[in-house]
Design a protein around this motif. Structure first.
Motif, mmCIF file in Angstrom:
data_model
loop_
_atom_site.group_PDB
_atom_site.id
_atom_site.type_symbol
_atom_site.label_atom_id
_atom_site.label_comp_id
_atom_site.label_asym_id
_atom_site.label_seq_id
_atom_site.Cartn_x
_atom_site.Cartn_y
_atom_site.Cartn_z
ATOM 1 N N ALA A 148 0.836 -1.196 0.000
ATOM 2 C CA ALA A 148 0.000 0.000 0.000
ATOM 3 C C ALA A 148 0.874 1.251 0.000
ATOM 4 O O ALA A 148 2.032 1.212 0.447
ATOM 5 N N GLU A 149 0.342 2.335 -0.497
ATOM 6 C CA GLU A 149 1.063 3.614 -0.425
ATOM 7 C C GLU A 149 1.362 3.928 1.038
ATOM 8 O O GLU A 149 0.487 3.875 1.907
ATOM 9 N N GLY A 150 2.621 4.226 1.314
ATOM 10 C CA GLY A 150 3.051 4.469 2.685
ATOM 11 C C GLY A 150 3.382 3.205 3.450
ATOM 12 O O GLY A 150 3.873 3.274 4.577
ATOM 13 N N GLY A 151 3.109 2.049 2.838
ATOM 14 C CA GLY A 151 3.409 0.779 3.490
ATOM 15 C C GLY A 151 4.902 0.522 3.550
ATOM 16 O O GLY A 151 5.691 1.127 2.815
ATOM 17 N N ARG A 152 5.310 -0.374 4.403
ATOM 18 C CA ARG A 152 6.729 -0.627 4.637
ATOM 19 C C ARG A 152 7.076 -2.077 4.333
ATOM 20 O O ARG A 152 6.222 -2.955 4.401
ATOM 21 N N ILE A 153 8.330 -2.283 3.989
ATOM 22 C CA ILE A 153 8.838 -3.613 3.684
ATOM 23 C C ILE A 153 10.143 -3.822 4.448
ATOM 24 O O ILE A 153 10.952 -2.893 4.592
ATOM 25 N N VAL A 154 10.322 -5.012 4.964
ATOM 26 C CA VAL A 154 11.551 -5.392 5.654
ATOM 27 C C VAL A 154 12.056 -6.674 5.001
ATOM 28 O O VAL A 154 11.289 -7.628 4.824
ATOM 29 N N THR A 155 13.323 -6.689 4.641
ATOM 30 C CA THR A 155 13.872 -7.826 3.906
ATOM 31 C C THR A 155 15.365 -7.914 4.137
ATOM 32 O O THR A 155 15.990 -7.002 4.693
ATOM 33 N N GLY A 156 15.947 -9.000 3.696
ATOM 34 C CA GLY A 156 17.386 -9.063 3.566
ATOM 35 C C GLY A 156 17.748 -8.576 2.173
ATOM 36 O O GLY A 156 16.972 -8.727 1.234
ATOM 37 N N LEU A 157 18.915 -7.980 2.026
ATOM 38 C CA LEU A 157 19.356 -7.460 0.732
ATOM 39 C C LEU A 157 20.772 -7.958 0.454
ATOM 40 O O LEU A 157 21.681 -7.750 1.260
ATOM 41 N N LEU A 158 20.929 -8.623 -0.676
ATOM 42 C CA LEU A 158 22.231 -9.172 -1.066
ATOM 43 C C LEU A 158 22.878 -8.252 -2.088
ATOM 44 O O LEU A 158 22.346 -8.043 -3.175
ATOM 45 N N ALA A 212 21.935 -2.948 8.907
ATOM 46 C CA ALA A 212 23.022 -3.730 9.495
ATOM 47 C C ALA A 212 23.382 -4.935 8.642
ATOM 48 O O ALA A 212 22.518 -5.589 8.061
ATOM 49 N N GLU A 213 24.667 -5.240 8.596
ATOM 50 C CA GLU A 213 25.132 -6.452 7.919
ATOM 51 C C GLU A 213 24.767 -7.663 8.764
ATOM 52 O O GLU A 213 25.048 -7.727 9.962
ATOM 53 N N LEU A 214 24.094 -8.629 8.136
ATOM 54 C CA LEU A 214 23.665 -9.835 8.827
ATOM 55 C C LEU A 214 23.820 -11.023 7.884
ATOM 56 O O LEU A 214 23.711 -10.868 6.671
ATOM 57 N N VAL A 273 27.341 -9.710 -0.013
ATOM 58 C CA VAL A 273 27.136 -9.377 1.396
ATOM 59 C C VAL A 273 25.646 -9.163 1.649
ATOM 60 O O VAL A 273 24.979 -8.456 0.892
ATOM 61 N N THR A 274 25.123 -9.793 2.697
ATOM 62 C CA THR A 274 23.705 -9.626 3.019
ATOM 63 C C THR A 274 23.527 -8.653 4.175
ATOM 64 O O THR A 274 24.272 -8.688 5.159
ATOM 65 N N ARG A 275 22.549 -7.800 4.022
ATOM 66 C CA ARG A 275 22.217 -6.813 5.050
ATOM 67 C C ARG A 275 20.713 -6.783 5.281
ATOM 68 O O ARG A 275 19.943 -7.090 4.382
ATOM 69 N N LEU A 276 20.328 -6.398 6.473
ATOM 70 C CA LEU A 276 18.935 -6.102 6.724
ATOM 71 C C LEU A 276 18.605 -4.818 5.988
ATOM 72 O O LEU A 276 19.424 -3.890 5.928
ATOM 73 N N ALA A 277 17.430 -4.754 5.388
ATOM 74 C CA ALA A 277 17.042 -3.552 4.642
ATOM 75 C C ALA A 277 15.571 -3.254 4.887
ATOM 76 O O ALA A 277 14.773 -4.151 5.178
ATOM 77 N N THR A 278 15.226 -1.986 4.756
ATOM 78 C CA THR A 278 13.848 -1.562 4.940
ATOM 79 C C THR A 278 13.498 -0.514 3.900
ATOM 80 O O THR A 278 14.384 0.113 3.309
ATOM 81 N N GLY A 279 12.228 -0.341 3.657
ATOM 82 C CA GLY A 279 11.797 0.660 2.688
ATOM 83 C C GLY A 279 10.326 0.977 2.856
ATOM 84 O O GLY A 279 9.596 0.275 3.566
#
Length: 207
Positions: free
Chosen positions: A156-166, A189-191, A170-176
């Motif tokens: 949704a517009e304004g909605g948020r996503i949390v994922t790992g990003l490669l 953070a790197e995870l 290197v994998t990191r926690l990511a949000t948007g």
């Protein structure tokens, strides 16, 4: 009751105590020491038995601080990964949430009591996924290289996503968040997050 059955009672009790102690140690030595101190995160992870979501042969290793192979190329991420994901997502009872992962898995069990509703879709099914859309929260249980348009369209517009990003191995926690119809991810953070091959970037020819 047979003698064998009688002997199994204390053995079962001992195993239960051992798993409870392991779960407590996970909270104290893995989560708290790495900055995951939100009481609701600790309560959620302290209340779900990780050993119920791994193959029987791996139950004694359910609380180690690394990913556990589940078979078929899938992994249960380390406890810290899920703790950080929950803390970053900050799910609430008003959230219409979508999990990219196993709807009967560990992360789903953590999320379900924390959100208003939870749908789940297997990573392999995302390209053709035509869900209801309008999700205020999407959590990807793994690391991606690219965010498919089909997934961004569900937010949704304004909605948020949390994922790992490669990125470059290197994998990191990511949000948007979805703003003006677009979703951009901010690496945090790197995870050590297990990568999802379904979300690999297209390979370019090289000479």
């Amino acid at each position: 009751m047979t003698l064998t059955e009688d002997r199994s009672v204390p053995e079962i009790a001992q195993a239960t105590v051992a798993k409870s102690a392991a779960r407590h140690a996970m909270i104290v030595s893995q989560l708290r020491t790495s900055g995951v101190n939100e009481p609701w995160v600790l309560a959620a992870m302290g209340g779900v038995a990780r050993e119920d979501y791994v193959p029987e042969a791996m139950r004694d290793a359910a609380y180690i601080d690394r990913a556990i192979p589940l078979g078929g190329g899938r992994f249960l991420a380390a406890p810290l990964v899920h703790g950080k994901m929950l803390a970053e997502a900050a799910p609430s009872g008003t959230d219409k949430a979508l999990l990219i992962g196993d709807g009967e898995g560990y992360l789903a069990a953590l999320l379900r009591p924390l959100v208003g509703s939870l749908d789940a879709v297997d990573p392999a099914a995302v390209p053709g996924f035509a869900g209801a859309g309008g999700y205020s929260l999407i959590i990807v249980d793994g690391a991606i290289e690219v965010l498919p348009e089909a997934l961004g369209a569900q937010l949704a517009e304004g909605g948020r996503i949390v994922t790992g990003l490669l990125v470059r191995g290197v994998t990191r926690l990511a949000t948007g968040r979805k703003i003006a119809g677009a979703v951009s991810l901010l690496p945090l953070a790197e995870l050590g997050i297990p990568a999802l091959p379904e979300f690999a970037a297209p390979r370019r020819w090289s000479f």
